[in-house]
Design an enzyme around this catalytic site. Structure first.
Site, PDB file in Angstrom:
ATOM      1  N   SER A  84      -9.440   0.898   2.823  1.00  0.00           N
ATOM      2  CA  SER A  84      -8.600   1.771   2.040  1.00  0.00           C
ATOM      3  C   SER A  84      -7.443   1.063   1.319  1.00  0.00           C
ATOM      4  O   SER A  84      -6.822   1.652   0.441  1.00  0.00           O
ATOM      5  CB  SER A  84      -8.024   2.861   2.946  1.00  0.00           C
ATOM      6  OG  SER A  84      -7.193   2.306   3.940  1.00  0.00           O
ATOM      7  N   SER A 122      -9.658  -1.736   6.857  1.00  0.00           N
ATOM      8  CA  SER A 122      -9.046  -1.435   5.560  1.00  0.00           C
ATOM      9  C   SER A 122      -8.299  -2.597   4.900  1.00  0.00           C
ATOM     10  O   SER A 122      -7.925  -2.498   3.733  1.00  0.00           O
ATOM     11  CB  SER A 122      -8.116  -0.228   5.675  1.00  0.00           C
ATOM     12  OG  SER A 122      -8.875   0.960   5.703  1.00  0.00           O
ATOM     13  N   LYS A 131       0.867  -1.182   0.000  1.00  0.00           N
ATOM     14  CA  LYS A 131       0.000   0.000   0.000  1.00  0.00           C
ATOM     15  C   LYS A 131       0.904   1.233   0.000  1.00  0.00           C
ATOM     16  O   LYS A 131       1.945   1.226   0.680  1.00  0.00           O
ATOM     17  CB  LYS A 131      -0.845  -0.061   1.273  1.00  0.00           C
ATOM     18  CG  LYS A 131      -1.926   0.976   1.438  1.00  0.00           C
ATOM     19  CD  LYS A 131      -2.706   0.682   2.732  1.00  0.00           C
ATOM     20  CE  LYS A 131      -3.880   1.604   2.932  1.00  0.00           C
ATOM     21  NZ  LYS A 131      -4.668   1.226   4.141  1.00  0.00           N
TER      22      LYS A 131
END
Lengths: 196, 466
Positions: B157, B181, B81
């Site tokens: 996310s 997330s 990420k």
């Protein structure tokens, strides 16, 4: 008085179409032109009461909204004679992530050369348990709180963002309510993880 | 050969590289080629570190040529990420503002440890701005598209990480989980997700969101890969004083030990609200394989969610204060007003939330005296269309983004470990079931996950073909 003369209904419907388009585009200049230019014009909104074209225009200029997904669910036009009509609209819109069912009533009057103008308008939203946060006193309190807190915290907020911030403050307040009601023993300390 | 390589798991690639059936460099090249073709369609990566990948692969090949051990993840390509530090790259954390920061001086600890285990970093993935998001619709980098249906969200996310794994653009990917997330993209993309116990993996070199809740996690297509990657990253870290929990090494033998004696119960009440037929079927299948028909209720999970929400808002608002004051216009409009509102949250809300957290920890511990694993849906819906703003729940139309984390957020509050187990049903978008354990029980959760995988109830098939 003749009710619903087809020619008059057609004129008012067209004017209403153009107004709705300007609303979706948030075309501030166009929107300001639609209202009667008079201290007696009025617009009662979801969270504001505006008397006179100046406060109405001021509101338009400051408002940051996205009505791109606003959809008209139904429109009802009644014309009285050649120069007066009531337009009532139900619409759906998503505001700050919240679905809303809106109602809008407008009194239109044909003012000589100026043509059809809105002389009085009223907007409301259907309040449900799911969206009440946006309309309860929270919405107004949230705006007042956000403005005051940002000053106290010396963290200025751009006026353009205040509406969204106020909405989120109201949402937080509703989310906090059941937490604040829970009774915990006084011996329960905050779950901090600082260990010196 | 390349077409086959991208469909392999990290474990299979490591085995092949170590046995010299193929070289790590070949593997890296195959994945980079697939990224070039598919990434424009799904927008999973925001940065592809080709040079780094080929350099790391060449090093693994050199170690093998020298007859030495390249590590348990030898040649396994992965993504992070874009809030994990990669040496020499700017850590953007999904924002525009962070692009002005200097490049990271060193890798995040998690990345260093994966490199030490022989894994190959392919690049950084898209995410919701500063992680305050459940859909990965990013105003600066665009939306990540779900590989199983390009018109739908990959979840957030850590959406870029979920999509990269589902599409075979990485064998596994790192994410972070604060309120869900990792578990949300796991559910929407139909891949395995591991959110370990809070404070168990080092967060050094990871751009923060909510100190009290942030956890590093993994998305992968097999339980074995979740296990190996967790193992490679676990352990105390001098760079992160908060990471103190020691876990013992997990081996495939232990993971394969079966579920005999593991007590499983489904979470009812709050977690059963608004249940769709597909979710009911998924949960029934999981409970069936685990031979469980018992149910249990947690006290006031709704308030646990409120507490997590408020801790998130207050900490994130304060963290970003300077940016919110000076550069509000550079924020993603979808998250900006929530961040500002959090900055204004009264201390009483935050402290009451932290006191509730302490109380709830005890209540949850009591539940775990008689149960080892709790099962619950990961998300109240499967992947929504990218333009959807609302969803139907319990007979009401609710705002979508605010409610995706309905079932993940309460669990986060007390830092429990969770494996998100993906379920694919014919003709439907995937979804995932949360396997929730007591703190430190990753081994138990992974054993249960392995059983679900072995019985064919849970799987993470490759999207967009191989």
């Amino acid at each position: 008085v003749q009710i619903n003369d087809p020619a008059v209904v057609a004129e008012v419907t067209l004017a209403s179409d153009v107004y709705e388009r300007a609303l979706i585009d948030n075309d501030v200049e166009a929107l300001m032109g639609f209202f009667w230019d008079s201290a007696q014009a009025l617009r009662i909104g979801v969270a504001e009461e505006l008397y006179g074209s100046e406060p109405i225009n001021e509101f338009r200029r400051k408002r940051t909204v996205s009505f791109t997904d606003r959809k008209t669910l139904g429109r009802h036009v009644v014309a009285f004679g050649a120069d007066m009509a009531i337009v009532t609209i139900e619409f759906s819109v998503v505001a700050f992530g919240n679905p809303r069912h809106g109602r809008q009533s407008q009194v239109w009057v044909k003012l000589g050369d100026a043509g059809w103008r809105v002389v009085s308008a009223h907007v409301s939203h259907r309040v449900t348990p799911q969206n009440s946060a946006a309309f309860s006193t929270n919405a107004n309190d949230g705006a007042a709180f956000a403005a005051a807190a940002s000053a106290i915290l010396r963290a200025p907020i751009d006026p353009a963002h205040l509406g969204g911030v106020a909405f989120n403050v109201g949402l937080m307040s509703n989310i906090a309510a059941p937490l604040m009601e829970i009774e915990l023993p006084e011996t329960v300390e905050p779950a901090a993880r600082f260990i010196p | 050969v390349s077409a086959d390589l991208v469909s392999l798991s990290a474990q299979e690639i490591a085995a092949g590289v170590r046995a010299r059936r193929f070289a790590a460099t070949q593997v890296a090249e195959a994945f980079l080629a697939r990224i070039e073709v598919l990434n424009p369609k799904i927008n999973a990566y925001t940065l592809v570190t080709s040079e780094r990948a080929l350099r790391e692969a060449a090093r693994v090949d050199a170690v093998i040529a020298a007859g030495e051990d390249p590590g348990p993840l030898a040649g396994a390509p992965y993504a992070v990420k874009n809030l994990f530090d990669l040496e020499g790259e700017v850590t953007v954390a999904g924002s525009k503002i962070n692009r002005d920061n200097p490049p990271a001086a060193q890798d995040a600890t998690a990345v260093t440890r994966l490199a030490n285990a022989g894994a190959i970093c392919l690049g950084a993935t898209n995410m919701g701005e500063y992680a305050y998001d459940f859909v990965t619709i990013n105003a600066h980098d665009g939306a990540t598209r779900n590989p199983h249906d390009l018109t739908r969200s990959a979840g957030g996310s850590s959406g870029g990480s979920g999509a990269a794994v589902a599409a075979g653009l990485a064998t596994f990917a790192l994410g972070t989980d604060t309120n869900g997330s990792v578990r949300v993209p796991s559910s929407f993309c139909g891949v395995w997700g591991l959110k370990p116990t809070y404070a168990c993996l080092s967060r050094a070199g990871v751009f923060p969101f909510v100190d009290a809740l942030d956890t590093v996690g993994t998305l992968a297509r097999s339980v074995s890969d979740l296990t190996r990657t967790f193992d490679a990253m676990a352990g105390p870290d001098a760079r992160d004083p908060n990471c103190g929990r020691v876990s013992s090494p997990l081996t495939d033998t232990e993971i394969d030990a079966g579920v005999r004696g593991v007590r499983v119960a489904a979470l009812e009440g709050y977690f059963a609200r608004g249940r769709t037929t597909e979710l009911s079927a998924a949960l029934a299948a999981v409970a069936g394989v685990l031979g469980s028909n018992s149910t249990v209720e947690l006290p006031r999970p709704d308030v646990a969610r409120s507490a997590a929400f408020l801790i998130t808002a207050a900490e994130a608002g304060e963290l970003h204060r300077e940016r919110l004051v000076r550069r509000a216009a550079d924020f993603d409009p979808a998250s900006r007003d929530r961040f500002i509102a959090g900055l204004l949250a009264p201390a009483a809300w935050y402290l009451k939330a932290q006191r509730f957290r302490a109380w709830w920890k005890g209540e949850v511990a009591r539940i775990f005296e008689t149960v080892d694993v709790l099962i619950a849906p990961a998300t109240p819906m499967s992947a929504p269309g990218l333009d959807e703003q609302t969803f139907e729940f319990d007979g009401a139309t609710l705002p979508l983004r605010a409610n995706v984390g309905l079932f993940t957020q309460p669990i986060t509050l007390v830092g429990l470990p969770v494996v998100a187990a993906p379920i694919h049903q014919p003709g439907r978008m995937p979804t995932a079931v949360q396997l929730i354990g007591r703190p430190g029980s990753e081994l138990t959760l992974l054993r249960v996950a392995r059983e679900l995988e072995r019985q064919g109830v849970c799987s993470a098939p490759l999207a967009l073909g191989s």
